[in-house]
Scaffold this active site. Structure first.
Site, PDB file in Angstrom:
ATOM      1  N   ASP A 135      20.239  19.263  -9.970  1.00  0.00           N
ATOM      2  CA  ASP A 135      21.576  19.128 -10.543  1.00  0.00           C
ATOM      3  C   ASP A 135      21.459  19.082 -12.072  1.00  0.00           C
ATOM      4  O   ASP A 135      21.151  18.047 -12.647  1.00  0.00           O
ATOM      5  CB  ASP A 135      22.239  17.854 -10.005  1.00  0.00           C
ATOM      6  CG  ASP A 135      23.639  17.666 -10.578  1.00  0.00           C
ATOM      7  OD1 ASP A 135      24.345  16.750 -10.113  1.00  0.00           O
ATOM      8  OD2 ASP A 135      24.017  18.427 -11.493  1.00  0.00           O
TER       9      ASP A 135
ATOM     10  N   LYS B 126      29.570  21.246 -17.477  1.00  0.00           N
ATOM     11  CA  LYS B 126      29.611  20.653 -18.819  1.00  0.00           C
ATOM     12  C   LYS B 126      29.343  21.689 -19.927  1.00  0.00           C
ATOM     13  O   LYS B 126      30.201  22.503 -20.237  1.00  0.00           O
ATOM     14  CB  LYS B 126      28.656  19.462 -18.870  1.00  0.00           C
ATOM     15  CG  LYS B 126      29.094  18.303 -17.938  1.00  0.00           C
ATOM     16  CD  LYS B 126      28.181  17.115 -18.034  1.00  0.00           C
ATOM     17  CE  LYS B 126      28.456  16.100 -16.950  1.00  0.00           C
ATOM     18  NZ  LYS B 126      29.596  15.208 -17.242  1.00  0.00           N
TER      19      LYS B 126
ATOM     20  N   TYR C 153      24.486  10.691  -9.599  1.00  0.00           N
ATOM     21  CA  TYR C 153      25.865  11.089  -9.291  1.00  0.00           C
ATOM     22  C   TYR C 153      25.935  12.602  -9.328  1.00  0.00           C
ATOM     23  O   TYR C 153      25.421  13.231 -10.263  1.00  0.00           O
ATOM     24  CB  TYR C 153      26.816  10.485 -10.319  1.00  0.00           C
ATOM     25  CG  TYR C 153      28.271  10.877 -10.190  1.00  0.00           C
ATOM     26  CD1 TYR C 153      28.872  11.707 -11.140  1.00  0.00           C
ATOM     27  CD2 TYR C 153      29.068  10.421  -9.145  1.00  0.00           C
ATOM     28  CE1 TYR C 153      30.213  12.064 -11.043  1.00  0.00           C
ATOM     29  CE2 TYR C 153      30.415  10.774  -9.046  1.00  0.00           C
ATOM     30  CZ  TYR C 153      30.972  11.598  -9.999  1.00  0.00           C
ATOM     31  OH  TYR C 153      32.306  11.955  -9.899  1.00  0.00           O
TER      32      TYR C 153
HETATM   33  P1  KE4 Z   1      32.415  17.015 -12.748  1.00  0.00           P
HETATM   34  O1  KE4 Z   1      33.023  17.203 -11.381  1.00  0.00           O
HETATM   35  O2  KE4 Z   1      32.835  15.693 -13.387  1.00  0.00           O
HETATM   36  O3  KE4 Z   1      32.621  18.193 -13.678  1.00  0.00           O
HETATM   37  O4  KE4 Z   1      30.816  16.942 -12.550  1.00  0.00           O
HETATM   38  C1  KE4 Z   1      30.261  16.017 -11.658  1.00  0.00           C
HETATM   39  C2  KE4 Z   1      28.824  15.727 -12.074  1.00  0.00           C
HETATM   40  C3  KE4 Z   1      27.795  16.315 -11.358  1.00  0.00           C
HETATM   41  N1  KE4 Z   1      26.505  16.106 -11.689  1.00  0.00           N
HETATM   42  C4  KE4 Z   1      26.177  15.313 -12.739  1.00  0.00           C
HETATM   43  C5  KE4 Z   1      24.725  15.099 -13.066  1.00  0.00           C
HETATM   44  C6  KE4 Z   1      27.194  14.690 -13.505  1.00  0.00           C
HETATM   45  O5  KE4 Z   1      26.845  13.884 -14.537  1.00  0.00           O
HETATM   46  C7  KE4 Z   1      28.540  14.896 -13.168  1.00  0.00           C
HETATM   47  C8  KE4 Z   1      29.687  14.227 -13.920  1.00  0.00           C
HETATM   48  N2  KE4 Z   1      29.306  13.287 -14.920  1.00  0.00           N
HETATM   49  C9  KE4 Z   1      30.270  12.274 -15.231  1.00  0.00           C
HETATM   50  C10 KE4 Z   1      29.684  11.375 -16.321  1.00  0.00           C
HETATM   51  N3  KE4 Z   1      28.557  10.662 -15.915  1.00  0.00           N
HETATM   52  C11 KE4 Z   1      31.577  12.849 -15.653  1.00  0.00           C
HETATM   53  C12 KE4 Z   1      32.500  11.892 -16.349  1.00  0.00           C
HETATM   54  C13 KE4 Z   1      33.603  11.443 -15.450  1.00  0.00           C
HETATM   55  O6  KE4 Z   1      33.391  11.274 -14.232  1.00  0.00           O
HETATM   56  O7  KE4 Z   1      34.702  11.233 -16.008  1.00  0.00           O
END
Ligand code: KE4
Length: 427
Positions: free
Chosen positions: A239, A267, A144
């Protein structure tokens, strides 16, 4: 145990917010029951709306590696906020933050700040397309990279195929340029490059996957991706939104000896505030507006309060003992959880890299989405509920990583393992 105050809040929330949450995974749909509304956090703990204390292994999905309300981070936020919360103009802190990231990660010669991992990944791939003049990107099933339209794509059948949308609202045409392959399957990626190489702008990969549960790369997989990208003139985009500054000060790229063309971050770098970034080769980054033709922008990009939180966090993470302590705690958790499951006769298997890990139920040696998708999600849900009732707050999905931080002391770990020994017996 039922948190009546959270239930009441959730009933109200669902009237005004879809599913009552501002991000779907928070709704607890994958594990049943209703979400705990969090009133406060401190160190390794969060408190529910009814005052119940939990040991937190979600950590805001990664950012809270220092623990909640870390004094140095709070102080930095308060001091910055007192000077104004946003200017929409360059600030010294953005320079300091950019220099700190470039000092930590040799592959990053320049970077651009933004406000979320989604923005970082979306922008990095737009930049890769602009730099190469090519349209297609390769991602991996189960990985993701945020919710940009073209990244909400899953493979059709088979290991490598033209993507099909994984969400309503994503036009088929948008998904068409996203090719998907199987994680840890270098041959499948090579076949994609043989077929489409001259159209592929980039490969984007989670160097250690957190988004299908914790799945490490097989030896040679990441290096092989880098070699394929170099051979075919595509950019290697790593990523590190989840792994960056979690797996070490040099993240996964340091752990695995990679030099990506572009890296995305989020994060941890923001210390819990909305701060993300993407960066890498100077020749690539120089294609970004206002220098070059690839447009990217953001009202709150490089926000002064967020960069203050990020700088304070990075300063704490530079302490030499931090990552050794995180590894030691991770090893204790992995060994203890494995032993607890075995003693309870439960088919559960821990996969971990550093301070990110997942307890998989019903499957072991998970190397890709095909493997992860076979997990016993009902068993996971039963364990999750049993742990929650014992004051342990774990990610509410089998396909997420759990996170610990520097505030998870041996005493907290022992309490966690004691709860787990009982919880496994309820699976
Ligand atoms: P954000 O747009 O949520 O800040 O980041 C997206 C993203 C991009 N790349 C990786 C490897 C990520 O894990 C994420 C976001 N992770 C999720 C949890 N697996 C965020 C939690 C959520 O969607 O509420």
């Amino acid at each position: 145990m039922s948190d009546e105050r959270s239930k009441a809040l959730h009933a109200r929330a669902q009237l005004r917010i879809p599913g009552g949450v501002n991000s779907p995974v928070r709704a607890f749909r994958a594990v049943g029951g209703e979400p705990v509304y969090i009133a406060k956090g401190e160190g390794p703990y969060v408190w529910g709306a009814d005052g119940t204390r939990y040991v937190d292994y979600v950590g805001s999905w990664g950012p809270m590696i220092l623990g909640h309300a870390h004094p140095a981070v709070v102080k930095a936020i308060v001091e910055a906020a007192a000077l104004g919360t946003s200017y929409g103009a360059p600030t010294e802190r953005e320079v300091l933050f950019a220099e700190a990231i470039c000092e930590a990660l040799p592959s990053i010669e320049m970077l651009r700040l933004c406000s979320s991992g989604t923005e970082a990944c979306m922008s990095a791939l737009r930049l890769a397309r602009g730099f190469t003049g090519r349209d297609k990107v390769i991602k991996f099933e189960g990985c993701y990279h945020g919710h940009a339209d073209f990244l909400l794509v899953k493979a059709g059948s088979g290991a490598a195929t033209l993507g099909v949308p994984d969400s309503a609202g994503v036009p088929a045409d948008t998904a068409r340029n996203t090719l998907t392959a199987r994680y840890n399957d270098l041959e499948g990626v090579a076949r994609l490059f043989e077929a489409e190489g001259e159209h592929i702008a980039a490969v984007i990969v989670e160097p250690v996957v957190g988004n299908m549960g914790c799945v490490p790369p097989r030896p040679g997989f990441l290096e092989g991706l880098a070699a394929l990208c170099a051979k075919h003139g595509a950019l290697f985009v790593v990523d590190e939104v989840m792994t960056g500054f979690r797996l070490g000060i040099t993240g996964a790229q340091g752990l695995y000896g990679l030099r990506p063309d572009l890296t995305t971050m989020g994060k941890v770098v923001g210390g819990g505030l909305p701060l993300a970034a993407f960066g890498g080769r100077r020749d690539v980054m120089s294609k970004l507006a206002p220098l070059g033709p690839v447009y990217q922008a953001g009202t709150l990009s490089g926000n002064p309060v967020a960069t203050a939180a990020g700088l304070a966090t990075l300063a704490e993470l530079r302490r030499p003992e931090v990552y050794a302590a995180l590894e030691r705690t991770g090893a204790m958790l992995e060994a203890g959880l494995t032993e607890a499951a075995a003693k309870a006769g439960v088919d559960a298997h821990v996969q971990r890299v550093g301070a990110m890990w997942t307890v998989f139920f019903g499957v072991r040696a998970v190397a890709d989405w095909e493997g992860a998708s076979k997990a016993d999600t009902k068993a996971f849900a039963r364990w999750h509920g049993a742990m929650l009732r014992r004051g342990m707050y774990l990610p509410p999905s089998q396909w997420e990583a759990a996170f610990h931080g520097v505030a998870h002391t041996d005493e907290v770990v022992e309490a966690t393992l004691a709860a787990a020994r009982e919880a496994f017996r309820e699976v």
